[in-house]
Structure formats: C-alpha cells, structure tokens
Design a protein around this motif. Sequence first.
Motif, PDB file in Angstrom:
ATOM      1  N   LEU A 129     -30.827   9.080   4.158  1.00 17.32           N
ATOM      2  CA  LEU A 129     -31.302   8.722   2.821  1.00 17.32           C
ATOM      3  C   LEU A 129     -30.539   9.469   1.715  1.00 17.32           C
ATOM      4  CD1 LEU A 129     -35.072   8.742   3.855  1.00 17.32           C
ATOM      5  CD2 LEU A 129     -33.683   6.715   3.432  1.00 17.32           C
ATOM      6  N   ALA A 130     -29.982  10.633   2.050  1.00 17.63           N
ATOM      7  CA  ALA A 130     -29.252  11.402   1.036  1.00 17.63           C
ATOM      8  C   ALA A 130     -27.948  10.696   0.658  1.00 17.63           C
ATOM      9  CB  ALA A 130     -28.967  12.818   1.550  1.00 17.63           C
ATOM     10  N   ALA A 131     -27.244  10.162   1.655  1.00 15.06           N
ATOM     11  CA  ALA A 131     -25.993   9.422   1.417  1.00 15.06           C
ATOM     12  C   ALA A 131     -25.036  10.202   0.524  1.00 15.06           C
ATOM     13  CB  ALA A 131     -26.299   8.047   0.829  1.00 15.06           C
ATOM     14  N   ASP A 132     -24.859  11.501   0.836  1.00 11.22           N
ATOM     15  CA  ASP A 132     -24.032  12.362  -0.008  1.00 11.22           C
ATOM     16  C   ASP A 132     -22.637  12.608   0.559  1.00 11.22           C
ATOM     17  OD1 ASP A 132     -25.151  13.711   2.105  1.00 11.22           O
ATOM     18  OD2 ASP A 132     -25.914  15.398   0.931  1.00 11.22           O
ATOM     19  N   ALA A 133     -22.205  11.759   1.490  1.00  6.81           N
ATOM     20  CA  ALA A 133     -20.829  11.854   2.001  1.00  6.81           C
ATOM     21  C   ALA A 133     -20.354  10.449   2.324  1.00  6.81           C
ATOM     22  CB  ALA A 133     -20.774  12.752   3.230  1.00  6.81           C
ATOM     23  N   ARG A 134     -19.060  10.305   2.534  1.00  8.01           N
ATOM     24  CA  ARG A 134     -18.483   8.978   2.789  1.00  8.01           C
ATOM     25  C   ARG A 134     -17.596   8.998   4.031  1.00  8.01           C
ATOM     26  NH1 ARG A 134     -21.848   8.260  -0.249  1.00  8.01           N
ATOM     27  NH2 ARG A 134     -21.823   7.546  -2.397  1.00  8.01           N
ATOM     28  N   ILE A 135     -17.554   7.855   4.713  1.00  7.25           N
ATOM     29  CA  ILE A 135     -16.590   7.668   5.800  1.00  7.25           C
ATOM     30  C   ILE A 135     -15.326   7.094   5.158  1.00  7.25           C
ATOM     31  CG2 ILE A 135     -16.093   6.462   7.967  1.00  7.25           C
ATOM     32  CD1 ILE A 135     -19.140   5.995   8.255  1.00  7.25           C
ATOM     33  N   PRO A 136     -14.175   7.789   5.299  1.00 12.21           N
ATOM     34  CA  PRO A 136     -12.961   7.273   4.656  1.00 12.21           C
ATOM     35  C   PRO A 136     -12.575   5.891   5.199  1.00 12.21           C
ATOM     36  CG  PRO A 136     -12.601   9.483   5.581  1.00 12.21           C
ATOM     37  CD  PRO A 136     -13.944   9.022   6.056  1.00 12.21           C
ATOM     38  N   GLY A 137     -12.042   5.045   4.308  1.00  9.18           N
ATOM     39  CA  GLY A 137     -11.481   3.766   4.751  1.00  9.18           C
ATOM     40  C   GLY A 137     -12.464   2.607   4.784  1.00  9.18           C
ATOM     41  N   LEU A 138     -13.700   2.831   4.324  1.00 11.31           N
ATOM     42  CA  LEU A 138     -14.670   1.728   4.298  1.00 11.31           C
ATOM     43  C   LEU A 138     -15.101   1.479   2.861  1.00 11.31           C
ATOM     44  CD1 LEU A 138     -17.084   2.614   7.255  1.00 11.31           C
ATOM     45  CD2 LEU A 138     -15.250   0.921   7.266  1.00 11.31           C
ATOM     46  N   ALA A 143     -19.716   2.881   3.597  1.00 10.58           N
ATOM     47  CA  ALA A 143     -19.153   4.201   3.888  1.00 10.58           C
ATOM     48  C   ALA A 143     -20.181   5.326   3.818  1.00 10.58           C
ATOM     49  CB  ALA A 143     -18.028   4.495   2.897  1.00 10.58           C
ATOM     50  N   LYS A 144     -21.364   5.025   3.254  1.00 10.26           N
ATOM     51  CA  LYS A 144     -22.346   6.081   2.984  1.00 10.26           C
ATOM     52  C   LYS A 144     -22.936   6.705   4.254  1.00 10.26           C
ATOM     53  CE  LYS A 144     -24.007   4.528  -1.528  1.00 10.26           C
ATOM     54  NZ  LYS A 144     -25.125   3.858  -2.230  1.00 10.26           N
ATOM     55  N   VAL A 145     -22.858   8.024   4.299  1.00 11.23           N
ATOM     56  CA  VAL A 145     -23.508   8.782   5.382  1.00 11.23           C
ATOM     57  C   VAL A 145     -24.023  10.103   4.802  1.00 11.23           C
ATOM     58  CG1 VAL A 145     -22.299   7.890   7.423  1.00 11.23           C
ATOM     59  CG2 VAL A 145     -21.238   9.714   6.068  1.00 11.23           C
ATOM     60  N   ASP A 146     -24.768  10.841   5.612  1.00 15.71           N
ATOM     61  CA  ASP A 146     -25.250  12.145   5.156  1.00 15.71           C
ATOM     62  C   ASP A 146     -24.229  13.235   5.501  1.00 15.71           C
ATOM     63  OD1 ASP A 146     -27.532  10.902   4.280  1.00 15.71           O
ATOM     64  OD2 ASP A 146     -28.904  12.320   5.266  1.00 15.71           O
ATOM     65  N   GLU A 147     -24.020  14.113   4.537  1.00 17.98           N
ATOM     66  CA  GLU A 147     -23.109  15.250   4.715  1.00 17.98           C
ATOM     67  C   GLU A 147     -23.494  16.085   5.949  1.00 17.98           C
ATOM     68  OE1 GLU A 147     -20.390  16.526   2.778  1.00 17.98           O
ATOM     69  OE2 GLU A 147     -20.371  17.861   4.535  1.00 17.98           O
ATOM     70  N   ASP A 148     -24.792  16.361   6.061  1.00 15.12           N
ATOM     71  CA  ASP A 148     -25.234  17.204   7.176  1.00 15.12           C
ATOM     72  C   ASP A 148     -25.657  16.352   8.393  1.00 15.12           C
ATOM     73  OD1 ASP A 148     -27.577  16.103   6.256  1.00 15.12           O
ATOM     74  OD2 ASP A 148     -28.677  17.992   6.098  1.00 15.12           O
ATOM     75  N   GLY A 149     -25.289  15.063   8.372  1.00 12.49           N
ATOM     76  CA  GLY A 149     -25.610  14.164   9.485  1.00 12.49           C
ATOM     77  C   GLY A 149     -24.319  13.667  10.124  1.00 12.49           C
ATOM     78  N   ILE A 150     -24.110  12.348  10.062  1.00 12.40           N
ATOM     79  CA  ILE A 150     -22.934  11.752  10.711  1.00 12.40           C
ATOM     80  C   ILE A 150     -21.627  12.393  10.232  1.00 12.40           C
ATOM     81  CG2 ILE A 150     -21.558   9.607  10.815  1.00 12.40           C
ATOM     82  CD1 ILE A 150     -24.166   8.079  11.249  1.00 12.40           C
ATOM     83  N   HIS A 151     -21.556  12.733   8.936  1.00  4.11           N
ATOM     84  CA  HIS A 151     -20.313  13.304   8.420  1.00  4.11           C
ATOM     85  C   HIS A 151     -19.937  14.594   9.143  1.00  4.11           C
ATOM     86  CE1 HIS A 151     -17.339  14.876   5.521  1.00  4.11           C
ATOM     87  NE2 HIS A 151     -17.084  13.592   5.355  1.00  4.11           N
ATOM     88  N   ASP A 152     -20.945  15.366   9.495  1.00  3.35           N
ATOM     89  CA  ASP A 152     -20.723  16.673  10.120  1.00  3.35           C
ATOM     90  C   ASP A 152     -20.668  16.596  11.648  1.00  3.35           C
ATOM     91  OD1 ASP A 152     -20.845  19.700  10.025  1.00  3.35           O
ATOM     92  OD2 ASP A 152     -22.653  19.264  11.209  1.00  3.35           O
ATOM     93  N   ALA A 153     -21.100  15.482  12.227  1.00  4.19           N
ATOM     94  CA  ALA A 153     -21.285  15.400  13.686  1.00  4.19           C
ATOM     95  C   ALA A 153     -19.961  15.435  14.447  1.00  4.19           C
ATOM     96  CB  ALA A 153     -22.021  14.115  14.031  1.00  4.19           C
ATOM     97  N   ASP A 154     -19.973  16.023  15.643  1.00  5.92           N
ATOM     98  CA  ASP A 154     -18.801  15.875  16.530  1.00  5.92           C
ATOM     99  C   ASP A 154     -19.001  14.705  17.497  1.00  5.92           C
ATOM    100  OD1 ASP A 154     -20.807  17.377  17.839  1.00  5.92           O
ATOM    101  OD2 ASP A 154     -19.374  18.470  19.075  1.00  5.92           O
ATOM    102  N   VAL A 155     -20.257  14.393  17.807  1.00  4.85           N
ATOM    103  CA  VAL A 155     -20.549  13.276  18.716  1.00  4.85           C
ATOM    104  C   VAL A 155     -21.562  12.351  18.047  1.00  4.85           C
ATOM    105  CG1 VAL A 155     -21.439  12.628  21.000  1.00  4.85           C
ATOM    106  CG2 VAL A 155     -20.161  14.771  20.732  1.00  4.85           C
ATOM    107  N   VAL A 156     -21.262  11.050  18.029  1.00  4.53           N
ATOM    108  CA  VAL A 156     -22.218  10.094  17.459  1.00  4.53           C
ATOM    109  C   VAL A 156     -22.508   8.980  18.458  1.00  4.53           C
ATOM    110  CG1 VAL A 156     -21.856  10.399  14.963  1.00  4.53           C
ATOM    111  CG2 VAL A 156     -20.293   8.944  16.249  1.00  4.53           C
ATOM    112  N   LEU A 157     -23.785   8.650  18.572  1.00  5.39           N
ATOM    113  CA  LEU A 157     -24.181   7.491  19.374  1.00  5.39           C
ATOM    114  C   LEU A 157     -24.402   6.358  18.388  1.00  5.39           C
ATOM    115  CD1 LEU A 157     -25.437   6.487  22.300  1.00  5.39           C
ATOM    116  CD2 LEU A 157     -27.536   6.615  20.997  1.00  5.39           C
ATOM    117  N   VAL A 158     -23.609   5.307  18.506  1.00  2.00           N
ATOM    118  CA  VAL A 158     -23.732   4.190  17.576  1.00  2.00           C
ATOM    119  C   VAL A 158     -24.041   2.905  18.342  1.00  2.00           C
ATOM    120  CG1 VAL A 158     -22.466   5.049  15.558  1.00  2.00           C
ATOM    121  CG2 VAL A 158     -21.187   4.143  17.458  1.00  2.00           C
TER     122      VAL A 158
END
Length: 247
Positions: A129-138, A143-158
């Motif tokens: 919900l914070a959406a305070d970071a972006r995935i480059p290239g989208l 592109a919206k993601v959370d800084e302390d969530g997906i943006h910071d993650a080393d492993v993501v289950l999508v």
Amino acid sequence: MTEIPDDHPRAESLRTRHRIEAGVEKGITSKQGLIAQGRGEAYDYLLGEETIPSAERAERAAAARLLLADHAVLSVNGNVAALVPGEMVELADAVGADLEVNLFNRTEERMAAIADHLRDHGATDVKGLAADARIPGLDHERAKVDEDGIHDADVVLVPLEDGDRAEALSEMGKTEIVVDLNPMSRSARVAAIPIIDNIVRAVPNVTEHARELKDASREELEAIVSEFDREAALEEAERAIRQGDLD
Ligand code: ATP
Ligand code: MG
C-alpha cells in the motif's frame, strides 16, 4: 453458489472457478482475472489436474530457497487472494516471508480490499500500500512496489505474474519463484524456480515442504536448490501437456 457434488469428476476445478467468481463479486479479483483463470483451467485440464512429479520437485526447491532467503516476499494479486488467502498467510508464516499486494490493474480500492481480505485470513502485516519504490523498466502503475517489500527482497514468489513484470524483477537480480500452469509463458521461463502447477495445490505443498525442512541445515537446503533443474522441469511439464498422460 450451487452445491457441487464431491463425486463430480471436475469438482475441484468447478469450486476453484466459483472462488474466482466470488472474488470478482467482492471487488478482490478483476474481470481480467476471470480470463486468466480460464487460461489456467485449460492448462490444468491438460496436466490432468494433478501435481506432476517435476512440479513436486519445484515445490520442494521453492521451500528450500524461501527458507534460505535473507528477505523473501510473497506477491499477492486478485486471483491469488480469491483462491488461496489463508494458504498464503500460512506459507508466509512457515518461511518467515512478507506478503505484498501487487496488481496488474492497480486501483486503491482493490489494493485495500485485498489487504483487508488477507488480514481476515490471519495476516498481520500486509505490504504494497505504501508504493514508495519502483521496478525499473515498467510503466508507472505497474512499477509500484514497497521499498521495504519487493524492492528490498532477494527472493520473491510471484504466482500468476505477467511476463513483463516477471522479466523486470529478474533483471533487478531477484531470485524468482513463479507459479504458473503454462510452462511456455514468459513468467515461467524467466523464473529461477518455475512451479508448473495450480496455485491451489502449489501453495499448500510448498508450505508442507517448508515445515518438513524447518530444521534442515543450510547445506542441505542449498543442495536441494542446486539439484533442481529448471530446464528439465519446464520440459517435463510441456511433455505432460502434449502427451496428456504422464505415466
Ligand atoms: P505473459 O505472456 O506476459 O506471461 P499472459 O498472457 O500469460 O502474460 P495472463 O493471461 O494474465 O498473462 O496469464 C495468466 C497466467 O496464469 C496463465 O499462464 C495461466 O496459465 C496462469 N494461471 C491462471 N490461473 C492459474 C492457477 N489457478 N494456478 C496457476 N496458474 C494459473
Ligand atoms: Mg504469463
């Protein structure tokens, strides 16, 4: 919803379909989500509506990789929220991961409805919900993601991720675990660990493996991950679909 008799040959598939319909009615799932479900059903039908052995191996490797992660995040979209909300919360607990809502068609209403739905199923902290970071290239919304969530993650289950975002995440250097019934989709092809299985079977299976591996050493977990052959898994799934029979 009409009762589906247990002995109906496709009872589970019909129940899954009804859960997606209910998700649309509750404002959790988008109308496009219905179409994605239809595509998934077609592949699942061809796979025999069961977890094939290569998917079982992928599920075990996924559990090991999630347990090894410094910061794992499980991404939740409208279909995932409709189909396996409680199961995603359980998996997050079992591997110590965060949950993050991530939508293809992002609206604040749907973001909030999904976050509430996950909380109703036991989630304590829901990101996205914070959406305070972006995935480059989208593009902006996607592109919206959370800084302390997906943006910071080393492993993501999508689970059920679209190809563009799956590619963009892998370009960011994330280790991606994808759940997708189509072994030919770009999402599955860019994944470090593609799980070619229905999300309703895959998530509880990954959790079960994670619980079983809870006390395993890093070496054991690393061995499980490195023994997993993603190319072979994709090929086996494709073969199963083409042959229509695995044995
Ligand atoms: P791209 O080609 O960019 O990857 P796409 O055309 O595959 O995108 P969608 O139609 O949104 O985009 O894809 C939905 C994907 O999700 C399909 O590959 C479908 O097989 C898969 N899918 C749908 N329902 C399920 C489910 N219940 N479990 C697992 N996978 C599912
Ligand atoms: Mg796809």
